[in-house]
Design a protein around this motif. Structure first.
Motif, PDB file in Angstrom:
ATOM      1  N   MET A   1       0.849  -1.175   0.000  1.00 38.92           N
ATOM      2  CA  MET A   1       0.000   0.000   0.000  1.00 38.92           C
ATOM      3  C   MET A   1       0.899   1.244   0.000  1.00 38.92           C
ATOM      4  O   MET A   1       1.897   1.301   0.697  1.00 38.92           O
ATOM      5  CB  MET A   1      -0.907  -0.020   1.232  1.00 38.92           C
ATOM      6  CG  MET A   1      -1.798   1.167   1.310  1.00 38.92           C
ATOM      7  SD  MET A   1      -3.065   1.111   2.608  1.00 38.92           S
ATOM      8  CE  MET A   1      -2.166   0.659   4.044  1.00 38.92           C
TER       9      MET A   1
ATOM     10  N   GLU B   1     -10.907   0.687  -8.341  1.00 35.96           N
ATOM     11  CA  GLU B   1     -10.078  -0.510  -8.187  1.00 35.96           C
ATOM     12  C   GLU B   1      -8.830  -0.258  -7.344  1.00 35.96           C
ATOM     13  O   GLU B   1      -8.396  -1.140  -6.609  1.00 35.96           O
ATOM     14  CB  GLU B   1      -9.656  -1.014  -9.568  1.00 35.96           C
ATOM     15  CG  GLU B   1      -8.800  -2.265  -9.523  1.00 35.96           C
ATOM     16  CD  GLU B   1      -8.400  -2.743 -10.901  1.00 35.96           C
ATOM     17  OE1 GLU B   1      -7.492  -3.597 -10.966  1.00 35.96           O
ATOM     18  OE2 GLU B   1      -8.960  -2.276 -11.911  1.00 35.96           O
ATOM     19  N   HIS B   2      -8.245   0.931  -7.419  1.00 36.62           N
ATOM     20  CA  HIS B   2      -6.918   1.140  -6.832  1.00 36.62           C
ATOM     21  C   HIS B   2      -6.854   2.061  -5.622  1.00 36.62           C
ATOM     22  O   HIS B   2      -5.852   2.049  -4.909  1.00 36.62           O
ATOM     23  CB  HIS B   2      -5.962   1.681  -7.908  1.00 36.62           C
ATOM     24  CG  HIS B   2      -5.754   0.726  -9.030  1.00 36.62           C
ATOM     25  ND1 HIS B   2      -5.040  -0.444  -8.888  1.00 36.62           N
ATOM     26  CD2 HIS B   2      -6.174   0.760 -10.325  1.00 36.62           C
ATOM     27  CE1 HIS B   2      -5.019  -1.085 -10.048  1.00 36.62           C
ATOM     28  NE2 HIS B   2      -5.704  -0.375 -10.927  1.00 36.62           N
TER      29      HIS B   2
ATOM     30  N   ILE C   1      -7.823   3.003  -1.967  1.00 37.95           N
ATOM     31  CA  ILE C   1      -8.343   2.356  -0.761  1.00 37.95           C
ATOM     32  C   ILE C   1      -9.070   3.361   0.123  1.00 37.95           C
ATOM     33  O   ILE C   1     -10.099   3.056   0.727  1.00 37.95           O
ATOM     34  CB  ILE C   1      -7.180   1.700   0.016  1.00 37.95           C
ATOM     35  CG1 ILE C   1      -6.543   0.608  -0.847  1.00 37.95           C
ATOM     36  CG2 ILE C   1      -7.636   1.167   1.361  1.00 37.95           C
ATOM     37  CD1 ILE C   1      -5.198   0.123  -0.361  1.00 37.95           C
TER      38      ILE C   1
ATOM     39  N   TRP D   1      -4.760   6.701  -0.150  1.00 42.09           N
ATOM     40  CA  TRP D   1      -4.107   5.413  -0.021  1.00 42.09           C
ATOM     41  C   TRP D   1      -4.402   4.607  -1.287  1.00 42.09           C
ATOM     42  O   TRP D   1      -5.556   4.455  -1.678  1.00 42.09           O
ATOM     43  CB  TRP D   1      -4.661   4.656   1.177  1.00 42.09           C
ATOM     44  CG  TRP D   1      -4.280   5.200   2.515  1.00 42.09           C
ATOM     45  CD1 TRP D   1      -3.329   4.695   3.360  1.00 42.09           C
ATOM     46  CD2 TRP D   1      -4.859   6.308   3.217  1.00 42.09           C
ATOM     47  NE1 TRP D   1      -3.282   5.432   4.515  1.00 42.09           N
ATOM     48  CE2 TRP D   1      -4.196   6.428   4.456  1.00 42.09           C
ATOM     49  CE3 TRP D   1      -5.863   7.235   2.902  1.00 42.09           C
ATOM     50  CZ2 TRP D   1      -4.512   7.415   5.385  1.00 42.09           C
ATOM     51  CZ3 TRP D   1      -6.169   8.224   3.835  1.00 42.09           C
ATOM     52  CH2 TRP D   1      -5.502   8.303   5.049  1.00 42.09           C
ATOM     53  N   PHE D   2      -3.353   4.127  -1.919  1.00 45.20           N
ATOM     54  CA  PHE D   2      -3.470   3.326  -3.145  1.00 45.20           C
ATOM     55  C   PHE D   2      -3.020   1.899  -2.854  1.00 45.20           C
ATOM     56  O   PHE D   2      -2.165   1.670  -1.992  1.00 45.20           O
ATOM     57  CB  PHE D   2      -2.589   3.917  -4.257  1.00 45.20           C
ATOM     58  CG  PHE D   2      -3.043   5.268  -4.740  1.00 45.20           C
ATOM     59  CD1 PHE D   2      -3.904   5.378  -5.822  1.00 45.20           C
ATOM     60  CD2 PHE D   2      -2.611   6.424  -4.116  1.00 45.20           C
ATOM     61  CE1 PHE D   2      -4.319   6.626  -6.271  1.00 45.20           C
ATOM     62  CE2 PHE D   2      -3.024   7.672  -4.560  1.00 45.20           C
ATOM     63  CZ  PHE D   2      -3.878   7.773  -5.634  1.00 45.20           C
ATOM     64  N   ASP D   3      -3.536   0.954  -3.615  1.00 45.77           N
ATOM     65  CA  ASP D   3      -3.156  -0.444  -3.409  1.00 45.77           C
ATOM     66  C   ASP D   3      -1.687  -0.699  -3.739  1.00 45.77           C
ATOM     67  O   ASP D   3      -1.084  -1.619  -3.207  1.00 45.77           O
ATOM     68  CB  ASP D   3      -4.074  -1.393  -4.188  1.00 45.77           C
ATOM     69  CG  ASP D   3      -4.086  -1.140  -5.687  1.00 45.77           C
ATOM     70  OD1 ASP D   3      -3.463  -0.163  -6.163  1.00 45.77           O
ATOM     71  OD2 ASP D   3      -4.740  -1.927  -6.395  1.00 45.77           O
ATOM     72  N   SER D   4      -1.101   0.137  -4.593  1.00 44.74           N
ATOM     73  CA  SER D   4       0.302  -0.035  -4.995  1.00 44.74           C
ATOM     74  C   SER D   4       0.759   1.220  -5.730  1.00 44.74           C
ATOM     75  O   SER D   4      -0.061   2.064  -6.103  1.00 44.74           O
ATOM     76  CB  SER D   4       0.452  -1.245  -5.929  1.00 44.74           C
ATOM     77  OG  SER D   4      -0.257  -1.007  -7.140  1.00 44.74           O
TER      78      SER D   4
ATOM     79  N   GLY E   1      -0.865   1.156  -9.000  1.00 41.51           N
ATOM     80  CA  GLY E   1      -2.253   1.610  -8.926  1.00 41.51           C
ATOM     81  C   GLY E   1      -2.343   3.128  -8.934  1.00 41.51           C
ATOM     82  O   GLY E   1      -3.187   3.712  -9.621  1.00 41.51           O
TER      83      GLY E   1
END
Length: 119
Positions: free
Chosen positions: A1, A39-40, A42, A69-72, A75
């Motif tokens: 994350m 999708e990306h 959070i 906050w992003f998943d990656s 993302g």
């Protein structure tokens, strides 16, 4: 994350009150419409300064913050390079943000205290 933290400065052509109203009522909902964000992203929160001051904390004169906050990292890049972001969200940013004086950090979040009920 990955967490992106932005210390926001308003476009000097608008008041702080206009900035806050636009950030909450227009920009936030517009960002939520990015298809790739579903999708990306959070979490996304906005913070705006309070009028009161504290004698124990010196604060800067930023007009607000945005925390996403992003998943990656991939993302984050997918969202910020999407056609909806480039065609709708970024142009909106130019109407109320001062990009040259807005600070951005990317990092990992480490929870030190995550609940007031924690022992």
């Amino acid at each position: 994350m990955i967490k992106m933290t932005m210390m926001l400065k308003r476009n000097p052509k608008i008041s702080h009150e206009e900035f806050v109203k636009h950030h909450i009522e227009k920009h936030g909902p517009l960002f939520k419409q990015i298809p790739e964000a579903k999708e990306h992203v959070i979490r996304y929160i906005q913070t705006h300064p309070i009028a009161q001051t504290s004698s124990v904390v010196k604060v800067n004169d930023f007009d607000g913050t945005a925390e996403l906050w992003f998943d990656s990292l991939e993302g984050l890049e997918t969202v910020l390079t999407s056609s909806f972001y480039k065609e709708n969200v970024f142009p909106d940013e130019l109407t109320f943000l001062d990009h040259a004086n807005t600070l951005v950090t990317l990092g990992y979040q480490d929870d030190i205290i995550s609940s007031i009920h924690e022992n």
